[in-house]
Design an enzyme around this catalytic site. Structure first.
Site, PDB file in Angstrom:
ATOM      1  N   THR A  63      73.684  63.498  24.517  1.00  0.00           N
ATOM      2  CA  THR A  63      74.040  63.021  23.182  1.00  0.00           C
ATOM      3  C   THR A  63      73.639  64.032  22.128  1.00  0.00           C
ATOM      4  O   THR A  63      73.275  65.177  22.454  1.00  0.00           O
ATOM      5  CB  THR A  63      73.463  61.594  22.959  1.00  0.00           C
ATOM      6  N   LYS A  67      75.916  68.255  22.638  1.00  0.00           N
ATOM      7  CA  LYS A  67      77.195  68.181  23.352  1.00  0.00           C
ATOM      8  C   LYS A  67      77.929  69.519  23.436  1.00  0.00           C
ATOM      9  O   LYS A  67      78.678  69.757  24.372  1.00  0.00           O
ATOM     10  CB  LYS A  67      78.085  67.132  22.698  1.00  0.00           C
TER      11      LYS A  67
HETATM   12  P1  NAP Z   1      77.513  65.689  16.160  1.00  0.00           P
HETATM   13  O1  NAP Z   1      78.203  66.553  17.139  1.00  0.00           O
HETATM   14  O2  NAP Z   1      76.148  66.048  15.701  1.00  0.00           O
HETATM   15  O3  NAP Z   1      78.495  65.569  14.874  1.00  0.00           O
HETATM   16  C1  NAP Z   1      78.088  64.861  13.731  1.00  0.00           C
HETATM   17  C2  NAP Z   1      79.268  64.756  12.766  1.00  0.00           C
HETATM   18  O4  NAP Z   1      78.865  63.901  11.675  1.00  0.00           O
HETATM   19  C3  NAP Z   1      79.690  66.085  12.131  1.00  0.00           C
HETATM   20  O5  NAP Z   1      81.082  66.082  11.917  1.00  0.00           O
HETATM   21  C4  NAP Z   1      78.925  66.065  10.793  1.00  0.00           C
HETATM   22  O6  NAP Z   1      79.537  66.831   9.784  1.00  0.00           O
HETATM   23  C5  NAP Z   1      79.045  64.597  10.440  1.00  0.00           C
HETATM   24  N1  NAP Z   1      78.015  64.153   9.503  1.00  0.00           N
HETATM   25  C6  NAP Z   1      76.682  63.976   9.770  1.00  0.00           C
HETATM   26  N2  NAP Z   1      76.051  63.549   8.654  1.00  0.00           N
HETATM   27  C7  NAP Z   1      76.998  63.465   7.666  1.00  0.00           C
HETATM   28  C8  NAP Z   1      76.960  63.097   6.302  1.00  0.00           C
HETATM   29  N3  NAP Z   1      75.834  62.715   5.708  1.00  0.00           N
HETATM   30  N4  NAP Z   1      78.118  63.113   5.595  1.00  0.00           N
HETATM   31  C9  NAP Z   1      79.279  63.483   6.191  1.00  0.00           C
HETATM   32  N5  NAP Z   1      79.378  63.852   7.481  1.00  0.00           N
HETATM   33  C10 NAP Z   1      78.246  63.846   8.210  1.00  0.00           C
HETATM   34  O7  NAP Z   1      77.393  64.181  16.695  1.00  0.00           O
HETATM   35  P2  NAP Z   1      78.321  63.432  17.766  1.00  0.00           P
HETATM   36  O8  NAP Z   1      77.781  63.639  19.116  1.00  0.00           O
HETATM   37  O9  NAP Z   1      79.735  63.770  17.473  1.00  0.00           O
HETATM   38  O10 NAP Z   1      78.015  61.899  17.394  1.00  0.00           O
HETATM   39  C11 NAP Z   1      78.481  61.337  16.173  1.00  0.00           C
HETATM   40  C12 NAP Z   1      78.240  59.820  16.194  1.00  0.00           C
HETATM   41  O11 NAP Z   1      79.043  59.222  17.181  1.00  0.00           O
HETATM   42  C13 NAP Z   1      76.795  59.413  16.527  1.00  0.00           C
HETATM   43  O12 NAP Z   1      76.468  58.314  15.705  1.00  0.00           O
HETATM   44  C14 NAP Z   1      76.877  58.960  17.978  1.00  0.00           C
HETATM   45  O13 NAP Z   1      75.890  58.008  18.306  1.00  0.00           O
HETATM   46  C15 NAP Z   1      78.262  58.344  17.984  1.00  0.00           C
HETATM   47  N6  NAP Z   1      78.889  58.281  19.307  1.00  0.00           N
HETATM   48  C16 NAP Z   1      79.263  57.075  19.784  1.00  0.00           C
HETATM   49  C17 NAP Z   1      79.884  56.990  20.993  1.00  0.00           C
HETATM   50  C18 NAP Z   1      80.306  55.661  21.524  1.00  0.00           C
HETATM   51  O14 NAP Z   1      80.557  55.577  22.724  1.00  0.00           O
HETATM   52  N7  NAP Z   1      80.438  54.636  20.715  1.00  0.00           N
HETATM   53  C19 NAP Z   1      80.112  58.132  21.771  1.00  0.00           C
HETATM   54  C20 NAP Z   1      79.740  59.365  21.236  1.00  0.00           C
HETATM   55  C21 NAP Z   1      79.119  59.433  20.001  1.00  0.00           C
HETATM   56  P3  NAP Z   1      79.204  68.432   9.628  1.00  0.00           P
HETATM   57  O15 NAP Z   1      80.054  69.127  10.645  1.00  0.00           O
HETATM   58  O16 NAP Z   1      79.601  68.734   8.227  1.00  0.00           O
HETATM   59  O17 NAP Z   1      77.731  68.585   9.887  1.00  0.00           O
END
Ligand code: NAP
Length: 286
Positions: A63, A67
């Protein structure tokens, strides 16, 4: 015991152990496998992979924030992970550490289960991180009509769009949040794939408010804790159909479970265990 983990930093928010342990117990596999969370710092990732390679650990869910940065440390990627450029699952096969991605299929199954067709639809994905990449590629391959990727860091959205356009036939629009109002006007489906809205971190925040949502939209949030995020509250107020992130967690986890154990996952049991914890969390808060 065959050891499995969910790794990230932070990782204590993850409910993957809830669904995997419920499944292991139900199938009587809890005396053969263990599944725990492990906070792994960036500098410890290499050592974690080494333990997978030696078989000391047989696999892991991956996670935030690993990733993408985990990829160079792996021996091989599956077709899906290679295409997506992000990994949410690692496992050992013939002494090689394989990276795979089940997030895209998890999202598709969730939309299908909710009766939402993506064919010929205009979809907006918020975010360009690991989850967004998996969802964007999978939707592009499954035939969405128009895809827009809106991200705080516009450059990341542009890079993602460019590779999707190279690898699929989909035209992808990109922008940062200034463009949101314009692209939302004729969107059919919005998917929040950012981390905004997560419990204890940004729980009352949303990138899209009621005034920008129309009633014939579908609004999905990948954030699953809380189950009803601020975005979904806004969508409900606007009269839109909402899809929470809990089913996606179950479906992506079910795909992992099959890889880790070789057994079909008990989806209903996994969902029940997850919803119990999510409901308990929300009643604690109230
Ligand atoms: P990640 O690779 O760290 O990406 C985070 C994303 O969120 C980036 O696009 C980032 O934008 C954006 N972001 C973070 N803080 C922000 C803010 N304050 N304002 C605007 N954009 C913001 O994380 P990830 O692995 O993709 O996970 C993202 C979310 O999805 C997490 O909450 C995770 O728990 C959830 N998720 C859920 C599932 C499920 O099965 N339901 C599966 C996977 C992930 P920047 O590029 O500008 O930093």
């Amino acid at each position: 015991m065959k050891k499995l983990y969910v790794i990230g930093d932070p990782v204590d928010y993850s409910l993957s152990p809830v669904i995997h342990n419920a499944a292991l117990k139900t199938l009587g596999l809890d005396n053969e496998f263990t599944y725990d969370q492990m906070k792994v710092r960036k500098e410890e990732l290499k050592e974690f992979i080494r333990k997978v390679r030696t078989g000391e650990i047989i696999g892991a869910s991956v996670t935030m924030p690993y990733k993408e940065i985990i990829i160079p440390l792996l021996d091989e990627l599956t077709t899906e992970a290679d295409l997506i450029g992000a990994v949410n699952t690692i496992y050992i096969k013939d002494s090689r550490v394989i990276g795979h991605n089940t997030d895209g299929i998890g999202c598709i199954k969730t939309l299908e289960e909710s009766g939402v067709s993506i064919n010929e639809k205009k979809v907006i994905i918020l975010g360009a991180g690991g989850a967004a990449k998996a969802i964007a590629y999978t939707l592009a391959l499954k035939g969405v009509k128009k895809l827009a990727i809106i991200n705080r860091t516009k450059k990341k959205a542009e890079t993602l769009a460019k590779t999707i356009e190279q690898k699929t036939n989909t035209i992808v629009y990109t922008g940062n949040f200034d463009l949101l109002e314009t692209v939302l006007k004729d969107a059919d489906i919005i998917i929040n794939a950012t981390s905004v809205g997560m419990r204890k971190i940004s729980e009352n925040q949303t990138l899209v408010t009621e005034d920008l949502i129309h009633s014939d939209m579908v609004v999905m949030d990948v954030v699953y804790n809380p189950r009803v995020t601020q975005l979904l509250k806004e969508a409900k107020k606007a009269g839109a159909k909402t899809v929470d992130g809990s089913s996606m967690l179950v479906y992506q986890g079910a795909e992992q479970f099959k890889i880790f154990t070789g057994r079909k996952a008990p989806i209903k049991i996994m969902r029940k265990a997850l919803l119990e914890v999510l409901d308990e969390n929300s009643s604690k808060k109230n």
